[in-house]
Design an enzyme around this catalytic site. Structure first.
Site, mmCIF file in Angstrom:
data_model
loop_
_atom_site.group_PDB
_atom_site.id
_atom_site.type_symbol
_atom_site.label_atom_id
_atom_site.label_comp_id
_atom_site.label_asym_id
_atom_site.label_seq_id
_atom_site.Cartn_x
_atom_site.Cartn_y
_atom_site.Cartn_z
ATOM 1 N N ASP A 178 -4.604 7.453 -3.883
ATOM 2 C CA ASP A 178 -3.606 6.620 -3.423
ATOM 3 C C ASP A 178 -4.060 5.442 -2.486
ATOM 4 O OD1 ASP A 178 -0.613 6.411 -3.105
ATOM 5 O OD2 ASP A 178 -1.128 7.178 -1.192
ATOM 6 N N GLU B 140 -5.800 3.362 -7.002
ATOM 7 C CA GLU B 140 -4.846 2.574 -6.660
ATOM 8 C C GLU B 140 -5.338 1.310 -5.846
ATOM 9 O OE1 GLU B 140 -0.218 2.918 -5.595
ATOM 10 O OE2 GLU B 140 -1.521 3.830 -4.339
#
Length: 727
Positions: free
Chosen positions: A346, A382
């Site tokens: 993330d 990401e």
């Protein structure tokens, strides 16, 4: 009371490690003046034991007789001086950063604050032990029964982003007591859906222990997504049917074992960029009270505040050796002990911020590159954060794959009929070489997706022009405002049969594009059956029917599952859709290039054709006779050829099929405008015409040319070059 026996113990490994006779406790803190491990019994009473030994700022002791199920926490004595970045407070019972299991949940009580609310420069004196989570000693023993990870190559992967709770909470085939848990995900009813669909990997939204936000609880909501980690080694206890005293560890392992047995990899969405302690006004739960300045990035000229590139209040200090050690130890633990197959990071751009800028060669990526365990699993970034220069799609090191947000935006724009999308669409369909090829990366670098947890579901993408997040309690101000969506003529639910037909076709268009593009496709859970969130594009706080999959399916939803399954089967059966290398213009036995872009009139696209604003239709020829890369055994790959006819125009378009050099005859294998059970075995000769419905797609196939003399000579030559193999 008899004094507890205490031995010296060892500084490594960090955390609480049970060896069959007792437990070794070890904690890093550069600023601590004294560290106590607090053993908590079932009544909540504490027994505090000082960790006397210190090696390299690591305090440690071995306690004989302490075993699995023992609850504990740390109390760290040291300076409290926010102006210097120091926030030790022994009144706070702290979670072990290396805890393998966690019991309970922080409840948002004011005592969790490390400061006095009326005077933040002074430490709070209230004991918080009745309101915190407890670390738990675990028994690492587990019978894996010869578990072997599937180790599927990237180019053969079809990923499925899933939420443990949302996927299983309402599944009628799962016993009620197992719904929403790791055991529920491992249940045959769920596994059979995944294997029947054909996905090869589940990418689980955060399963590290996370914290519920007080402001959400106050509104009757919760942190459903879980991007609020506090324990990097512990499976989230609320997803366990076996309780929080260590049973969640064995249950998670059993889930992984069951998925592996079905040939499905497990990839974890991990949040190492920040923790749940928030900004300078947040609670003191773990790292802040252990050694704030070592673990967090502080503002250079104002250490009382946090440097935040995540939008959550804090960012971990990625240049500190103990932060890097914490992350690498966590990654290795999940691979070696929990048998997971990879990670999706993330806001990975934050992990590249060794100082302020995003640095591809930062210490974290160096460590991953040389690590003999972590470097060998799937690594997906990401590739952005909210800091300056944080959008880094295409800029991660060669070992990494990336969520390709540009793919998402381009495909959405094309199918909603935006002008001037053809050049970008061509790049996305063929693996995004413009983003990755210059760095010697391959199509596997691009994880393609049209939808993910953050944003509209596939069904909502074609049903809403705007977000409808009123249930989140933020007056619809939250969530992305520019969704590149189109409601097909009505906002939300409608009885108009024409609009419903168009929405169904648009979903099939998007799935067809996704699953037949080069790269690694990722499907959002429930998109294969038309899941809706009623227009909510930011359901992070909706742990309810808004986010859970409703498994009571109607005929249309069953048809969409069947359509998705057929696309995945088509992809799996044909190497031309999952190339390991980019197209290069090479010719095969037919003398035709490996990929050719065609106009609807059957002729090759020219430069001026790409840039017409009103161009909304094109065809892609994929030459199965020109796959120059060998298979895993060094043998030349031979496949059928395919034509993809794509029309995002509001009127039908007649496509003239190319001449015989591309294929003698063609058969339709996918038509997004056809009835669900319709099959079209009619052959269309070279130069014939195929009409593609308004906003529709057709895929045709032509068998490789076994009968041609050129093909036979090429095949014979390939056989001579084929290396001999045993077995």
């Amino acid at each position: 009371m008899q004094k507890r026996l205490k031995w010296t113990g060892h500084p490594f490994p960090l955390g609480a490690v049970y060896d069959g006779s007792g437990t070794n406790f070890a904690l890093f803190s550069e600023v601590a003046e004294k560290v106590e491990v607090a053993l908590i019994d079932d009544s909540g009473r504490e027994e505090r034991v000082v960790l006397d030994e210190v090696d390299g700022f690591i305090r440690h002791a071995y306690l004989p007789g302490v075993g699995p199920g023992q609850r504990y926490g740390f109390r760290v004595h040291g300076p409290y001086d926010p102006s210097r970045g120091q926030r030790c407070n022994p009144a706070k019972l702290l979670l072990d950063p290396y805890a393998k299991a966690v019991e309970g949940q922080a409840d948002g009580h004011p005592s969790l604050l490390g400061y006095r609310p009326d005077d933040p420069e002074r430490p709070g004196t209230a004991d918080d032990s009745r309101h915190v989570m407890f670390s738990v000693v675990v028994d690492p023993a587990f019978d894996w029964e010869g578990d072997q990870p599937p180790k599927r190559p990237y180019h053969e992967s079809v990923m499925y982003e899933a939420h443990v709770r949302g996927l299983t909470r309402c599944h009628p085939g799962v016993p009620e007591e197992l719904r929403g848990t790791y055991a529920g995900l491992a249940h045959p009813a769920v596994v059979e859906h995944l294997t029947g669909l054909g996905v090869t990997a589940v990418e689980l939204m955060p399963v590290h222990q996370f914290v519920q936000d007080g402001h959400l609880l106050d509104r009757g909501l919760s942190n459903y997504w879980g991007y609020n980690t506090i324990g990097f080694f512990a499976p989230h206890n609320a997803y366990s049917s076996a309780g929080g005293r260590g049973g969640q560890v064995a249950e998670f392992k059993a889930m992984v074992k069951a998925l592996h047995a079905a040939g499905i990899e497990v990839i974890l969405d991990v949040v190492y960029n920040h923790t749940a302690e928030g900004n300078h006004m947040g609670p003191t739960l773990s790292l802040r009270g252990i050694d704030n300045a070592s673990y967090y990035r502080l503002v250079d000229d104002d250490p009382a505040h946090y440097f935040d590139t995540t939008g959550t209040g804090n960012s971990l200090l990625m240049r500190h050796p103990h932060v890097l050690q914490l992350i690498m130890d966590s990654l290795r633990y999940w691979v070696t002990e929990m048998h997971v197959d990879g990670f999706r990071f993330d806001l990975a751009a934050t992990l590249a911020r060794q100082f302020h800028e995003v640095d591809r060669l930062s210490a974290f990526f160096d460590l991953v590159q040389q690590d003999p365990v972590v470097s060998r699993v799937k690594l997906i970034a990401e590739p952005w954060d909210v800091g300056d220069g944080g959008y880094q799609v295409g800029n991660f090191p060669p070992l990494w794959s990336e969520w390709n947000g540009i793919y998402r935006d381009t495909v959405r724009d094309f199918w909603r009929g935006e002008n001037s999308t053809l050049p970008a669409l061509a790049s996305r369909l063929t693996g995004s070489s413009d983003l990755y090829q210059d760095d010697s990366r391959r199509p596997r670098a691009s994880v393609n997706f049209v939808t993910c947890h953050d944003g509209f579901t596939l069904r909502d993408l074609v049903s809403y022009n705007g977000k409808h997040n009123e249930a989140n309690g933020e007056d619809n101000r939250d969530g992305e405002g520019h969704n590149r969506s189109w409601n097909c003529g009505a906002e939300g639910p409608t009885d108009d049969p024409g609009i419903l037909t168009l929405r169904a076709r648009q979903q099939r268009n998007l799935l067809t594009t996704l699953l037949l593009s080069q790269g690694v496709p990722m499907i959002l859970h429930g998109d294969e059956l038309g899941r809706t969130q009623d227009g909510n594009n930011n359901a992070y706080c909706q742990d309810n029917e808004t986010s859970w999959i409703d498994w009571n399916l109607d005929t249309e939803q069953h048809e969409l599952i069947d359509f998705t399954r057929r696309l995945i089967t088509l992809r799996r059966a044909h190497a031309v859709f999952r190339r390991r290398r980019f197209f290069r213009g090479d010719t095969g036995a037919t003398g035709t290039a490996d990929a050719v872009w065609l106009r609807p009139d059957g002729h090759e696209m020219r430069e001026e054709n790409w840039h017409r604003d009103d161009a909304h239709a094109l065809a892609l020829f994929l030459n199965g006779d020109a796959i120059t890369e060998p298979d895993a055994h060094g043998r030349r790959i031979v496949d059928d050829s395919f034509l993809l006819l794509l029309n995002s125009h509001y009127e039908p378009v007649d496509f003239q099929l190319p001449e015989r050099e591309y294929g003698d005859s063609w058969r339709i294998v996918v038509d997004t405008a056809a009835e669900a059970d319709a099959t079209d075995e009619t052959e269309v000769k070279a130069g014939g015409t195929v009409s593609v419905q308004a906003r529709g797609a057709i895929v045709l196939t032509s068998p490789h040319r076994v009968g041609s003399g050129r093909w036979r000579r090429a095949l014979a030559a390939a056989r001579k070059r084929r290396p001999r193999t045993r077995g």
